[in-house]
Motif scaffolding. Structure first.
Motif, short mmCIF file in Angstrom:
data_model
loop_
_atom_site.label_atom_id
_atom_site.label_comp_id
_atom_site.label_asym_id
_atom_site.label_seq_id
_atom_site.Cartn_x
_atom_site.Cartn_y
_atom_site.Cartn_z
N ASP A 109 0.81 -1.22 0.00
CA ASP A 109 0.00 0.00 0.00
C ASP A 109 0.85 1.28 0.00
O ASP A 109 0.33 2.37 -0.25
CB ASP A 109 -0.94 0.01 1.21
CG ASP A 109 -0.20 -0.12 2.53
OD1 ASP A 109 0.87 -0.74 2.54
OD2 ASP A 109 -0.71 0.40 3.54
N LEU A 110 2.15 1.13 0.25
CA LEU A 110 3.02 2.31 0.23
C LEU A 110 3.63 2.56 -1.14
O LEU A 110 4.28 3.58 -1.35
CB LEU A 110 4.13 2.16 1.27
CG LEU A 110 3.66 2.07 2.74
CD1 LEU A 110 4.85 1.98 3.68
CD2 LEU A 110 2.81 3.28 3.08
N ARG A 111 3.44 1.63 -2.08
CA ARG A 111 3.85 1.81 -3.48
C ARG A 111 5.31 2.23 -3.62
O ARG A 111 5.64 3.13 -4.39
CB ARG A 111 2.96 2.85 -4.16
CG ARG A 111 1.48 2.53 -4.12
CD ARG A 111 0.68 3.63 -4.77
NE ARG A 111 -0.75 3.36 -4.74
CZ ARG A 111 -1.67 4.18 -5.23
NH1 ARG A 111 -1.31 5.31 -5.79
NH2 ARG A 111 -2.95 3.86 -5.16
N HIS A 185 7.96 6.79 -4.07
CA HIS A 185 6.68 6.11 -4.21
C HIS A 185 6.10 6.37 -5.60
O HIS A 185 6.31 7.44 -6.18
CB HIS A 185 5.67 6.63 -3.18
CG HIS A 185 6.18 6.67 -1.78
ND1 HIS A 185 6.05 5.60 -0.91
CD2 HIS A 185 6.82 7.64 -1.08
CE1 HIS A 185 6.58 5.92 0.26
NE2 HIS A 185 7.06 7.15 0.19
N ILE A 187 2.83 7.22 -7.42
CA ILE A 187 1.51 7.78 -7.09
C ILE A 187 0.83 8.22 -8.37
O ILE A 187 1.48 8.43 -9.39
CB ILE A 187 1.64 8.98 -6.12
CG1 ILE A 187 2.51 10.07 -6.74
CG2 ILE A 187 2.21 8.53 -4.79
CD1 ILE A 187 2.61 11.32 -5.90
N ILE A 206 0.01 7.96 2.62
CA ILE A 206 1.20 7.12 2.52
C ILE A 206 2.18 7.43 3.64
O ILE A 206 2.72 6.53 4.31
CB ILE A 206 1.87 7.31 1.13
CG1 ILE A 206 1.00 6.68 0.04
CG2 ILE A 206 3.26 6.72 1.11
CD1 ILE A 206 1.52 6.90 -1.37
#
Length: 836
Positions: A109-111, A185, A187, A206
């Motif tokens: 989920d933090l990519r 990240h 996004i 994040i």
């Protein structure tokens, strides 16, 4: 004639207040329901981004971002991990940082698409095959402390390593007190970016999660980035309101109890205050105007004016009731006089707030509009609704046993307050010219002193302080503020990483990049750079399409041949058929890099210059503009420091322009209204004296308290005029009414006791009601509250101590004495007085 026309309107309102009070109450309640529905539509806007709108330097910055960003690709964002320790380069601390990187990377989920840290560099030095974080952790776990220290020393000249360490890095001792890791990240592609930052960021959720993950590693590692900043932008508003509103309510209720001394009147006054606020913020939602940090000051301002109107209305009504008049006649007489004063106060206050429309900063313009609308609503609520409700309640009191407490007016004859309020009367009667000269000399001195007030604008203005005051930390929930870190981290980075935190200014060029001399110009401008620019080989450390061309030519013989073919003078800089050079460049692996500095259509480009981290911002901005001026054709210096400097200049311009317009507009209106109502326009001069005193003293207080003009305080001087008029108009209007029937001393005495008593109650209530803004977590909001409270105190003191002398001189030189015959005919009083 004008007075009679205006009186006809006042009589029409009086009739409905006294004879149709229930209908008036019903209409106002219905309108309140309508505006109440708009409360749910109020949106919020935080941060510095809103102030950058319509600023030319910001528009250039946005165009740079828009034109030189990759197309149709996912956006990226970064998180900084700031690690502090006695020595962050020990084996234990390096492992702690790598573990933090790994735990973040393992969270889908933090990519996370990449990480970089000094710990990774050391691990790769120990084991060149350690490509992943797990392998790097294993490499460090197998190594001894001496091997780790040797690996640190081996990278002493590696910029990829040293650039992530604090300035106190000691390669001999293999130590440093802090380090930074960067986590990248993936996004969704963000909207066009600018120099300012708003209260929303795709990185906020994040980085919230990243903070919780990093906390599980132990040690002192904090998460920093745009998402954390955006989070605190929004949180500080809520925390400030939670602190300020209850404190304001407590102080206001206390002083209202003292002022009204009657439960029913207290309830009526507070209900009217609530109605004015609901109307104003309901309008905010219905009009689609976002609520920003500056508008935190709107409720206290409405309370200030509303309390003043309410106390005046009730106090004047009580004075007339004390003379034996019945409810209807007493209220008709009170509103007959007060509606005129309320109208003048409202109009001049609205002028003061609307003077902010000249500002080039959108939030300040919005603040001016909302505050002006709120003052109009306050006038309607306290000028019509409150009197009508008071009439209805007092008539019910005559029929039913409703509890009644004190109904005596403030400042009545013989009271202690009345004696204090008369302090300005004796000097005014004996030596009014001396009083005015002293007041004007002090005002001039204060204004001269105020010329040293600074102007500033930055993200820190909109963020909580690095260290919250102890009294805030000791508050219980829900009043205790959140744990803030952004400003402390910003200061830490500036202090410990100054050598690696060099800034960047950008020059946006809208000329013709395809002109033969274009690249030669880029090369020439880089020579002999200003002092604030970083220099390499006697040239500015810059990045442009030319540096991309040079880098690609060094690595790509085929492209180097293209460059040589289009270089007529052999200096390595193409100077003909540049379109072919650009086409060849975009066909290489450097295409993405080139696209960051040259637009797809070859119609604009950018040049980034690195500037010294320790350089003064004003000097950097001046040098950036100087370098931009070296280019032929349209060029704009931009970048965060340039944009914030431009906003800072606009803030000062807004303060000066709004002050001038507010003073001129207020003066012109007072001249007109006193001519229209009294046929005595020179009353405006007397009316302006205490306002001038208050404004200069507030400006002097700013410098004395070390307060700069910023996004909040830029409105204070014009606001002082609006609030100052409130006090002086009431005194002047009451004096004119009293002078029509009494000698000069009696008229002054009745004015300062009657109106002065209401002003004293209003002053104390609003000073403490606005003064609670100093409790706000946002320090600039506290500065605004302090200055606004000071402006009210100065306005009250000037109206009580200086204005009486101005009125005495006006009375003597205007031939206003109603008892002295004029041309053998007894002079008419009040409305029919002879014109100036």
């Amino acid at each position: 004639m004008a007075r009679l026309e205006f009186q006809r309107f006042v009589d029409w309102v009086d009739h409905r207040i006294v004879n149709r009070s229930r209908r008036v109450i019903l209409v106002f309640l219905v309108v309140t329901l309508v505006f109440g529905a708009g409360l749910s539509a109020v949106s919020t806007e935080a941060g510095t981004e809103q102030f950058a709108e319509e600023v030319p330097e910001e528009e250039a910055f946005s165009r740079v971002t828009e034109e030189f960003s990759p197309r149709f690709e996912a956006g990226t964002g970064s998180t900084q991990l700031i690690q502090r320790a006695p020595n962050v380069l020990t084996r234990r601390e390096l492992l702690r940082m790598l573990e933090a990187q790994k735990r973040l990377s393992d969270r889908d989920d933090l990519r996370v698409v990449g990480t970089a840290s000094a710990a990774s560099v050391v691990a790769e030095t120990l084991d060149p095959d350690a490509d992943g974080l797990a392998e790097q952790i294993s490499a460090l776990e197998r190594a001894t402390d001496s091997e780790v220290a040797a690996a640190v020393r081996e990278n002493a000249d590696n910029e990829r390593f040293t650039g992530l360490l604090a300035d106190d890095f000691n390669p001999t001792a293999a130590s440093a007190s802090a380090t930074i890791a960067v986590v990248t990240h993936s996004i969704p592609l963000a909207d066009e970016a600018g120099a300012g930052q708003g209260g929303d960021s795709p990185l906020t959720p994040i980085q919230r999660t990243a903070g919780r993950v990093v906390a599980t590693v132990g040690g002192d590692i904090s998460v920093f980035g745009s998402g954390v900043i955006a989070d605190e932008f929004g949180t500080v508003i809520a925390d400030s309101l939670i602190l300020v509103v209850p404190a304001a309510v407590v102080f206001i209720l206390f002083f209202l109890v003292v002022a009204y001394r009657d439960l029913v009147d207290l309830l009526l006054g507070t209900a009217a205050l609530g109605m004015a606020i609901v109307w104003t913020f309901g309008f905010l939602g219905l009009a689609g105007i976002p609520f920003n940090q500056i508008m935190i000051a709107v409720p206290p301002l409405l309370l200030a004016v509303g309390i003043d109107f309410g106390i005046h209305a009730v106090n004047r009504y009580r004075e007339d009731r004390a003379e034996g008049l019945p409810v209807g006649d007493a209220m008709r007489k009170a509103t007959d006089q007060l509606l005129v004063a309320f109208f003048i106060v409202t109009a001049t206050t609205v002028i003061g707030f609307l003077s902010n429309l000249v500002s080039n900063l959108t939030p300040i313009r919005d603040f001016g509009v909302v505050a002006a609308i709120g003052i109009v609503f306050t006038f309607l609520v306290f000028g019509v609704f409150l009197p009508a409700t008071k009439v209805e309640v007092d008539r019910l009191r005559e029929r039913y046993p409703i509890p009644t407490f004190s109904q005596s007016p403030l400042g009545r004859e013989g009271s202690s307050l009345g004696r204090v309020l008369r302090l300005g009367v004796a000097p005014a009667l004996r030596a009014p010219a001396v009083v005015l000269v002293v007041a004007l000399v002090l005002s001039g001195s204060a204004m001269w002193y105020a010329t040293g007030v600074d102007t500033e604008f930055g993200q820190e203005d909109f963020l909580p302080p690095a260290e919250a005051p102890a009294y805030l930390k000791s508050l219980p929930e829900p009043f205790a503020p959140s744990d803030y870190s952004v400003v402390a981290d910003i200061e830490f980075l500036e202090e410990r990483f100054s050598s690696s935190q060099s800034g960047v200014v950008t020059v946006y060029l809208e000329g013709r990049p395809t002109d033969d001399a274009y690249l030669e110009t880029l090369d020439r401008v880089a020579q002999d750079p200003p002092d604030t620019f970083i220099v390499e080989d006697r040239r500015a450390d810059s990045t442009s399409v030319l540096t991309v061309i040079d880098a690609e030519a060094r690595e790509n013989p085929e492209f180097a041949a293209v460059v040589a073919r289009h270089d007529r003078d052999g200096d390595g800089v193409p100077d003909r058929n540049l379109t072919e050079v650009y086409d060849a460049l975009f066909a290489t692996d450097s295409a993405a890099r080139a696209g960051e500095y040259l637009a797809d259509d070859y119609r604009s480009s950018r040049v980034d210059y690195r500037v010294r981290a320790d350089a003064d911002d004003d000097a950097v901005v001046a040098d950036a503009h100087e370098v931009a001026a070296r280019f032929r054709g349209p060029s704009t210096a931009t970048g965060a420091v340039v944009v914030f400097s431009a906003i800072s200049d606009l803030i000062l311009d807004s303060a000066v322009q709004s002050l001038a317009i507010s003073m001129a507009g207020t003066g012109a209106f007072l001249v007109f209204v006193y001519w229209w109502l009294e046929r005595r326009p020179s009353l405006a001069l007397a009316n302006l004296v205490p306002i001038l005193v208050a404004v200069t003293f507030v400006a002097g207080t700013m410098r004395l308290a070390g307060i700069s003009f910023n996004a909040f305080t830029a409105t204070v001087l014009a606001l002082t005029i609006g609030l100052g008029v409130d006090y002086s108009v009431h005194v002047v209007h009451r004096f004119v009414d009293e002078r029509a029937d009494h000698d000069l001393e009696t008229a002054l005495d009745r004015t300062v006791r009657g109106t002065g008593g209401a002003l004293a109650g209003s002053m104390l209530t609003t000073v403490f009601g606005l003064g609670v803004l100093v409790l706000a977590v946002l320090s600039v909001l506290g500065q605004f509250g302090l200055l606004t409270a000071a402006s009210i105190v100065y306005s009250f003191l000037a109206s009580m101590l200086v204005l009486p002398s101005a009125l005495v001189l006006w009375d003597r030189f205007s031939g206003n004495d109603p008892l002295v015959p004029l041309g053998g005919v007894e002079r008419e009083s009040g409305a029919a007085a002879t014109a100036d």
